[in-house]
Design a protein around this motif. Sequence first.
Motif, PDB file in Angstrom:
ATOM      1  N   ARG A  14      33.322  19.628  37.881  1.00 52.36           N
ATOM      2  CA  ARG A  14      33.665  18.313  37.466  1.00 52.36           C
ATOM      3  C   ARG A  14      32.586  17.429  37.026  1.00 52.36           C
ATOM      4  N   ASP A  15      31.642  17.427  37.328  1.00 52.65           N
ATOM      5  CA  ASP A  15      30.384  16.579  36.836  1.00 52.65           C
ATOM      6  C   ASP A  15      29.845  17.131  35.619  1.00 52.65           C
ATOM      7  N   LEU A  16      30.021  18.539  35.417  1.00 57.42           N
ATOM      8  CA  LEU A  16      29.567  19.165  34.092  1.00 57.42           C
ATOM      9  C   LEU A  16      30.195  18.627  33.228  1.00 57.42           C
ATOM     10  N   LEU A  17      31.747  18.826  33.601  1.00 54.34           N
ATOM     11  CA  LEU A  17      32.578  18.473  32.496  1.00 54.34           C
ATOM     12  C   LEU A  17      32.693  17.018  32.117  1.00 54.34           C
ATOM     13  N   ARG A  18      32.579  15.915  32.991  1.00 54.27           N
ATOM     14  CA  ARG A  18      32.254  14.627  32.564  1.00 54.27           C
ATOM     15  C   ARG A  18      31.131  14.361  32.172  1.00 54.27           C
ATOM     16  N   GLY A  19      30.005  14.852  32.356  1.00 57.10           N
ATOM     17  CA  GLY A  19      28.614  14.302  31.748  1.00 57.10           C
ATOM     18  C   GLY A  19      28.197  15.356  30.807  1.00 57.10           C
ATOM     19  N   GLU A  20      28.220  16.579  30.687  1.00 54.18           N
ATOM     20  CA  GLU A  20      27.565  17.545  29.861  1.00 54.18           C
ATOM     21  C   GLU A  20      28.306  18.469  28.938  1.00 54.18           C
ATOM     22  N   GLY A  21      29.540  18.648  29.305  1.00 52.48           N
ATOM     23  CA  GLY A  21      30.641  19.085  28.235  1.00 52.48           C
ATOM     24  C   GLY A  21      30.442  20.675  28.308  1.00 52.48           C
ATOM     25  N   ALA A  22      31.539  21.183  27.217  1.00 52.99           N
ATOM     26  CA  ALA A  22      31.808  22.438  27.536  1.00 52.99           C
ATOM     27  C   ALA A  22      30.649  23.787  27.409  1.00 52.99           C
ATOM     28  N   GLU A  23      29.782  23.555  26.908  1.00 51.11           N
ATOM     29  CA  GLU A  23      28.552  24.285  26.866  1.00 51.11           C
ATOM     30  C   GLU A  23      27.997  24.348  28.387  1.00 51.11           C
ATOM     31  N   ALA A  24      27.812  23.228  29.003  1.00 49.80           N
ATOM     32  CA  ALA A  24      27.328  23.684  30.470  1.00 49.80           C
ATOM     33  C   ALA A  24      28.247  24.090  31.266  1.00 49.80           C
ATOM     34  N   VAL A  25      29.571  23.882  31.098  1.00 54.55           N
ATOM     35  CA  VAL A  25      30.794  24.541  31.935  1.00 54.55           C
ATOM     36  C   VAL A  25      30.755  26.043  31.793  1.00 54.55           C
ATOM     37  N   THR A  26      30.495  26.360  30.398  1.00 56.39           N
ATOM     38  CA  THR A  26      30.472  27.792  30.447  1.00 56.39           C
ATOM     39  C   THR A  26      29.455  28.431  30.976  1.00 56.39           C
ATOM     40  N   GLU A  27      28.102  28.095  31.021  1.00 55.44           N
ATOM     41  CA  GLU A  27      27.107  28.269  31.690  1.00 55.44           C
ATOM     42  C   GLU A  27      27.274  28.431  33.222  1.00 55.44           C
ATOM     43  N   ALA A  28      27.705  27.404  33.639  1.00 56.57           N
ATOM     44  CA  ALA A  28      28.218  27.700  34.961  1.00 56.57           C
ATOM     45  C   ALA A  28      29.235  28.587  35.467  1.00 56.57           C
ATOM     46  N   LEU A  29      30.248  28.698  34.517  1.00 55.48           N
ATOM     47  CA  LEU A  29      31.276  29.945  34.592  1.00 55.48           C
ATOM     48  C   LEU A  29      30.452  31.405  34.672  1.00 55.48           C
ATOM     49  N   ASP A  30      29.407  31.464  33.871  1.00 60.14           N
ATOM     50  CA  ASP A  30      28.635  32.736  33.780  1.00 60.14           C
ATOM     51  C   ASP A  30      27.860  32.960  35.112  1.00 60.14           C
ATOM     52  N   ARG A  31      27.407  31.939  35.612  1.00 54.23           N
ATOM     53  CA  ARG A  31      26.777  32.079  37.082  1.00 54.23           C
ATOM     54  C   ARG A  31      27.804  32.747  37.980  1.00 54.23           C
ATOM     55  N   LEU A  32      29.016  31.801  37.940  1.00 50.26           N
ATOM     56  CA  LEU A  32      29.994  32.315  38.836  1.00 50.26           C
ATOM     57  C   LEU A  32      30.466  33.745  38.708  1.00 50.26           C
ATOM     58  N   LEU A  33      30.574  34.252  37.442  1.00 56.31           N
ATOM     59  CA  LEU A  33      30.964  35.535  37.250  1.00 56.31           C
ATOM     60  C   LEU A  33      29.895  36.503  37.572  1.00 56.31           C
ATOM     61  N   ALA A  34      28.701  36.109  37.685  1.00 58.11           N
ATOM     62  CA  ALA A  34      27.433  37.147  37.895  1.00 58.11           C
ATOM     63  C   ALA A  34      27.503  37.417  39.309  1.00 58.11           C
ATOM     64  N   GLY A  35      28.023  36.339  40.174  1.00 57.10           N
ATOM     65  CA  GLY A  35      27.982  36.257  41.605  1.00 57.10           C
ATOM     66  C   GLY A  35      29.416  36.707  42.163  1.00 57.10           C
ATOM     67  N   LYS A  36      30.115  36.909  41.294  1.00 54.21           N
ATOM     68  CA  LYS A  36      31.713  37.282  41.886  1.00 54.21           C
ATOM     69  C   LYS A  36      31.475  38.363  42.849  1.00 54.21           C
ATOM     70  N   PRO A  37      32.000  38.533  44.116  1.00 52.79           N
ATOM     71  CA  PRO A  37      32.013  39.624  44.860  1.00 52.79           C
ATOM     72  C   PRO A  37      32.976  40.685  44.639  1.00 52.79           C
ATOM     73  N   LYS A  38      32.491  41.997  45.164  1.00 53.15           N
ATOM     74  CA  LYS A  38      33.561  42.983  44.792  1.00 53.15           C
ATOM     75  C   LYS A  38      34.824  42.959  45.397  1.00 53.15           C
ATOM     76  N   GLY A  39      34.752  42.358  46.654  1.00 51.14           N
ATOM     77  CA  GLY A  39      35.991  42.095  47.355  1.00 51.14           C
ATOM     78  C   GLY A  39      35.918  41.129  48.350  1.00 51.14           C
ATOM     79  N   HIS A  40      37.264  40.686  49.075  1.00 52.24           N
ATOM     80  CA  HIS A  40      37.108  39.660  49.845  1.00 52.24           C
ATOM     81  C   HIS A  40      36.812  40.507  51.137  1.00 52.24           C
TER      82      HIS A  40
END
Length: 335
Positions: free
Chosen positions: A289-315
């Motif tokens: 939310r704050d990235l979208l409001r303050g820093e834009g698409a590139e910051a959101v994309t970088e955050a998504l990359d961090r999420l994907l790097a840590g996405k677990p194999k299973g629940h």
Amino acid sequence: MSETETLNRPMIDGFGRRITYVRLSVTDRCDLRCRYCMAETMTFLPRKDVLSLEEMVELVDIFIARGVRRIRLTGGEPLVRKGVDFLIGELGRRIGRGLDELTMTTNGTQLARHARMLFGAGIRRINVSLDSLDPERFRHITRRGDLAQVLAGIDAAANAGLGIKINMVALKGLNEDEIAPMLRWCAARGHDLTLIETMPLGEVEEDRTAHYLPLSDVRAGLEREFRLIPSLARTGGPARYYEVDGLGTRLGFITPLTHNFCDGCNRIRVAATGTVFGCLGHDQNVELRDLLRGEGAEAVTEALDRLLAGKPKGHQFRIEAPRPAVARHMNVTGG
């Protein structure tokens, strides 16, 4: 890599799974209080903490640029949010222009007045949560629901041309005797049915173990009455489907506890606050939310990359004791 290439690269997690499906919670609010899902008394999020509808459109455009092809709108109850028709109309305009499908999960209470709008915006199928066809039992499970209102909404949706799948949470001691009748009811009306195990998610006041019903037992019982033929059908969600011989309908099972369904996970979940979860069975998330409001698409994309790097194999879902009620609810049913 150029900025354009960065913003447009596919979302692939650390296990090589490509993310093409996003479940977007439109609101944390709901007009029902289902016992397995929410506390009876809830304190919902203040408006400032929730993404605006325009911000949700902006976020969806970032997802589409990165290869997301299917969006499912959820809640709470998505249709109680003021102005939701604007959001649905805007996202509907992306169908065929990056987005393959827009769907919704709803409790059905608002369908009668919104069904034609949904179809007009490009939605062609919806999931409707319905755990009982008995009015008194339905009111008990939902704490306040009017079954007639929901059934009228389902009829309106069917008349508007929407394909309907009923989501039924299997609840020991509450609706287990209704599962076979629900299957017949769905078949008679041309609806598919998906059964769901109680998930240890959301803040409730009751002990989920009291109503946990393994779907392995449910399926064994149904197979004594119906011939279930494994189906290759997939809708993008975690359900595994069977064709019900002689009824002409499809039966799905979502089994977070008795059978892990994560190997082919192609999903991420977005809360109404802009918090994105790689897996609802883990706390791993990023705040957009704050990235979208303050820093834009590139910051959101970088955050998504961090999420994907840590996405677990299973629940690692497990039935647990009740926790205190808080306001961070997210609808997790359906597929």
